[in-house]
Motif scaffolding. Structure first.
Motif, PDB file in Angstrom:
ATOM      1  N   UNK A  65      10.358  17.715  -6.074  1.00  0.00           N
ATOM      2  CA  UNK A  65       9.413  18.757  -6.475  1.00  0.00           C
ATOM      3  C   UNK A  65       9.568  19.096  -7.954  1.00  0.00           C
ATOM      4  N   UNK A  66      10.812  19.091  -8.449  1.00  0.00           N
ATOM      5  CA  UNK A  66      11.064  19.398  -9.863  1.00  0.00           C
ATOM      6  C   UNK A  66      10.407  18.357 -10.769  1.00  0.00           C
ATOM      7  N   UNK A  67      10.537  17.077 -10.388  1.00  0.00           N
ATOM      8  CA  UNK A  67       9.939  16.012 -11.191  1.00  0.00           C
ATOM      9  C   UNK A  67       8.414  16.139 -11.210  1.00  0.00           C
ATOM     10  N   UNK A  68       7.838  16.442 -10.063  1.00  0.00           N
ATOM     11  CA  UNK A  68       6.385  16.638  -9.996  1.00  0.00           C
ATOM     12  C   UNK A  68       5.938  17.784 -10.894  1.00  0.00           C
ATOM     13  N   UNK A  69       6.653  18.888 -10.824  1.00  0.00           N
ATOM     14  CA  UNK A  69       6.282  20.073 -11.606  1.00  0.00           C
ATOM     15  C   UNK A  69       6.361  19.809 -13.102  1.00  0.00           C
ATOM     16  N   UNK A  70       7.315  18.962 -13.510  1.00  0.00           N
ATOM     17  CA  UNK A  70       7.493  18.668 -14.933  1.00  0.00           C
ATOM     18  C   UNK A  70       6.410  17.735 -15.469  1.00  0.00           C
ATOM     19  N   UNK A  71       5.913  16.836 -14.624  1.00  0.00           N
ATOM     20  CA  UNK A  71       5.033  15.773 -15.112  1.00  0.00           C
ATOM     21  C   UNK A  71       3.566  15.932 -14.722  1.00  0.00           C
ATOM     22  N   UNK A  72       3.269  16.759 -13.739  1.00  0.00           N
ATOM     23  CA  UNK A  72       1.906  16.810 -13.189  1.00  0.00           C
ATOM     24  C   UNK A  72       1.391  18.242 -13.199  1.00  0.00           C
ATOM     25  N   UNK A  73       0.095  18.374 -13.469  1.00  0.00           N
ATOM     26  CA  UNK A  73      -0.566  19.671 -13.332  1.00  0.00           C
ATOM     27  C   UNK A  73      -1.934  19.486 -12.678  1.00  0.00           C
ATOM     28  N   UNK A  74      -2.401  20.489 -11.933  1.00  0.00           N
ATOM     29  CA  UNK A  74      -1.644  21.643 -11.436  1.00  0.00           C
ATOM     30  C   UNK A  74      -0.562  21.192 -10.454  1.00  0.00           C
TER      31      UNK A  74
ATOM     32  N   UNK B 103      -5.615  16.300  -9.986  1.00  0.00           N
ATOM     33  CA  UNK B 103      -4.233  16.397 -10.444  1.00  0.00           C
ATOM     34  C   UNK B 103      -4.029  15.346 -11.534  1.00  0.00           C
ATOM     35  N   UNK B 104      -3.403  15.752 -12.623  1.00  0.00           N
ATOM     36  CA  UNK B 104      -3.360  14.916 -13.820  1.00  0.00           C
ATOM     37  C   UNK B 104      -1.951  14.919 -14.414  1.00  0.00           C
ATOM     38  N   UNK B 105      -1.564  13.800 -15.023  1.00  0.00           N
ATOM     39  CA  UNK B 105      -0.260  13.733 -15.689  1.00  0.00           C
ATOM     40  C   UNK B 105      -0.349  14.463 -17.021  1.00  0.00           C
ATOM     41  N   UNK B 106       0.524  15.447 -17.189  1.00  0.00           N
ATOM     42  CA  UNK B 106       0.435  16.287 -18.382  1.00  0.00           C
ATOM     43  C   UNK B 106       1.283  15.781 -19.541  1.00  0.00           C
ATOM     44  N   UNK B 107       2.087  14.752 -19.290  1.00  0.00           N
ATOM     45  CA  UNK B 107       2.837  14.148 -20.391  1.00  0.00           C
ATOM     46  C   UNK B 107       3.198  12.710 -20.033  1.00  0.00           C
ATOM     47  N   UNK B 108       3.537  11.946 -21.048  1.00  0.00           N
ATOM     48  CA  UNK B 108       3.890  10.543 -20.842  1.00  0.00           C
ATOM     49  C   UNK B 108       5.229  10.437 -20.113  1.00  0.00           C
TER      50      UNK B 108
ATOM     51  N   UNK C 197       7.845   0.360 -17.131  1.00  0.00           N
ATOM     52  CA  UNK C 197       6.698   0.995 -16.497  1.00  0.00           C
ATOM     53  C   UNK C 197       6.371   2.284 -17.240  1.00  0.00           C
ATOM     54  N   UNK C 198       5.090   2.568 -17.354  1.00  0.00           N
ATOM     55  CA  UNK C 198       4.689   3.714 -18.160  1.00  0.00           C
ATOM     56  C   UNK C 198       3.516   4.447 -17.516  1.00  0.00           C
ATOM     57  N   UNK C 199       3.568   5.767 -17.596  1.00  0.00           N
ATOM     58  CA  UNK C 199       2.442   6.616 -17.205  1.00  0.00           C
ATOM     59  C   UNK C 199       1.957   7.323 -18.461  1.00  0.00           C
ATOM     60  N   UNK C 200       0.681   7.172 -18.781  1.00  0.00           N
ATOM     61  CA  UNK C 200       0.124   7.819 -19.969  1.00  0.00           C
ATOM     62  C   UNK C 200      -0.242   9.266 -19.676  1.00  0.00           C
ATOM     63  N   UNK C 201      -0.120  10.084 -20.689  1.00  0.00           N
ATOM     64  CA  UNK C 201      -0.576  11.471 -20.586  1.00  0.00           C
ATOM     65  C   UNK C 201      -2.083  11.488 -20.300  1.00  0.00           C
ATOM     66  N   UNK C 202      -2.490  12.318 -19.351  1.00  0.00           N
ATOM     67  CA  UNK C 202      -3.906  12.427 -19.013  1.00  0.00           C
ATOM     68  C   UNK C 202      -4.375  11.456 -17.950  1.00  0.00           C
TER      69      UNK C 202
END
Length: 440
Positions: free
Chosen positions: A82-91, A121-126, A132-137
């Motif tokens: 849950x902590x990882x989700x809260x840090x990387x995803x919004x809402x 739900x969107x990634x708020x930071x890279x 492997x990479x997740x882009x912001x947005x």
């Protein structure tokens, strides 16, 4: 849901269901470098167009569905995920984590409850993990058994709430004869009202519209007339039947009945233009009994063709009558002979609704307004308040009196050039089509 009920659901999913937009099987729980996959999977499931709870079940091979179980210590605690989700995803996405025992094996699961409704739900930071990479947005969604990037139609569906929507596109109700296919040769041309609407079906089923009414309201919201919808996209007549498939998004002409009496009720002039702006209220019903509505304020109404014959006849009669009686009226005003004035004005050929301030400048096209304006000017010159009040009482546009008193008026009339409106609609349509283009 208690643990016993949750176990029943998990076992049922393992035994009877395949991977899809609410279910995924994994050999092992997410940990270390695979946490990037955890983020992608949970976000994609949370954004999925699905009304039930979503599950990621660990301890099952995804291709063979072989039950292998997991080491219970391999599943991280709920707080870490849950902590990882809260840090990387919004809402924020709420998840539930647990494990069950079945056939002497341990199976872990992550549940993404259907109560997560704050899409997208969107990634708020890279975020990166070993190549492997997740882009912001980034916006991901679950389609069937795989994750993919969301497109424009996904967002439209989310923001519309999965509804069937209809809205007006353009501000002109245009009335004219229209050629109707499959009609008899005697009656292959009908006069119909036409206004463009944007129809969007973001429900989970096709929608068939089988009834509709277009209400025309005045500036106070009072009903002036209602017009039966005779077609959407094409003429269907009284047996309206307009079919819209899943994800249909179209700009279409809405056709309504419109007759010569409507021209009089709406106070059109003999050129087919209303100098008032009206509000349109559209109500459509589908075969399931659902009602869909749209409103449009400040609508222009323009008409042409045989539908104007009644209003044109009224103008002809009034012009002829005023021409014959104009000198008598001037004389009566000069002598303040109110009985003569009232007798002449009470004729059925005189209708002050036809006399409009915006017509004053066009003497040749609207001689009836010129006649009345000259009479009003004379009353103003003589400071005859009694006569001016009489004109107001019998319905004369007060703007004509203001004009005679020297007040500068703004012209309320819309452009009368039909080609002007055709070009406007064409331009708006092209801009709309351009705005719908996007990369999948």
């Amino acid at each position: 849901m208690n643990l016993c009920d949750e176990r029943t659901v998990i076992v049922d999913l393992i035994e009877n269901y395949e991977e899809g937009d609410y279910l995924d099987f994994k050999r092992e729980p997410y940990a270390g470098d695979s946490l990037i996959d955890f983020l992608k999977d949970v976000v994609a499931f949370a954004n999925a167009d699905c009304t039930r709870d979503r599950y990621i079940i660990f301890g099952v091979e995804d291709k063979t569905k072989k039950k292998i179980g997991i080491n219970p210590n391999a599943l991280l605690d709920s707080a870490s995920y849950q902590k990882l989700l809260s840090e990387k995803v919004e809402p924020e996405i709420a998840i539930e984590i647990g494990s069950i025992e079945y056939q002497e094996l341990i199976f872990g699961f992550i549940k993404i409850p259907a109560s997560n409704k704050d899409r997208p739900y969107i990634f708020k930071e890279e975020y990166q993990k070993k190549g492997k990479k997740i882009d912001k947005g980034l916006l991901l969604i679950r389609r069937g058994s795989y994750n993919t990037t969301m497109n424009r139609s996904d967002l439209d569906k989310i923001y519309s709430g999965g509804k069937f929507e209809v809205s007006f596109y353009g501000g002109l109700l245009f009335v004219a004869p229209i050629q109707i296919e499959n009609q008899s040769k005697i009656d292959n041309e009908l006069t119909l009202g036409q206004i463009h609407v944007l129809v969007r079906n973001f429900t989970e089923r096709p929608v068939t519209i089988d009834w509709g009414i277009l209400e025309i309201l005045d500036s106070q919201g009072n009903l002036i007339c209602d017009n039966r919808v005779m077609g959407i996209g094409s003429y269907q007549g009284a047996d309206l039947c307009a079919y819209f498939n899943l994800n249909d998004e179209k700009i279409l002409p809405l056709l309504t009945d419109f007759n010569s009496t409507h021209c009089i009720i709406l106070n059109l002039d003999d050129d087919g233009t209303a100098d008032d702006n009206y509000t349109l209220k559209l109500t459509l019903k589908d075969l399931s009994g659902n009602t869909h509505t749209a409103m449009l304020e400040n609508c222009f109404i323009k008409a042409r063709g045989p539908v104007l014959h009644k209003i044109q006849r009224k103008y002809i009669n009034m012009r002829s009558y005023l021409k014959v009686n104009f000198k008598a009226l001037l004389k009566a005003i000069n002598h303040k002979d109110y009985m003569v004035i009232e007798k002449i004005m009470q004729s059925s050929d005189v209708d002050f609704k036809l006399v409009k301030a915006d017509h004053i400048a066009n003497k040749e096209a609207f001689p009836e307004t010129h006649y009345i304006y000259e009479l009003v000017k004379l009353a103003v010159e003589k400071n005859d308040e009694k006569l001016l009040n009489y004109f107001k009482k019998i319905g004369l546009d007060e703007r004509i009196i203001q004009k005679a008193q020297g007040v500068v008026l703004d012209n309320k009339l819309p452009n009368k050039d039909f080609k002007y409106w055709d070009d406007i609609l064409k331009k708006e349509y092209e801009e709309f089509i351009e705005s719908r283009r996007f990369d999948e």
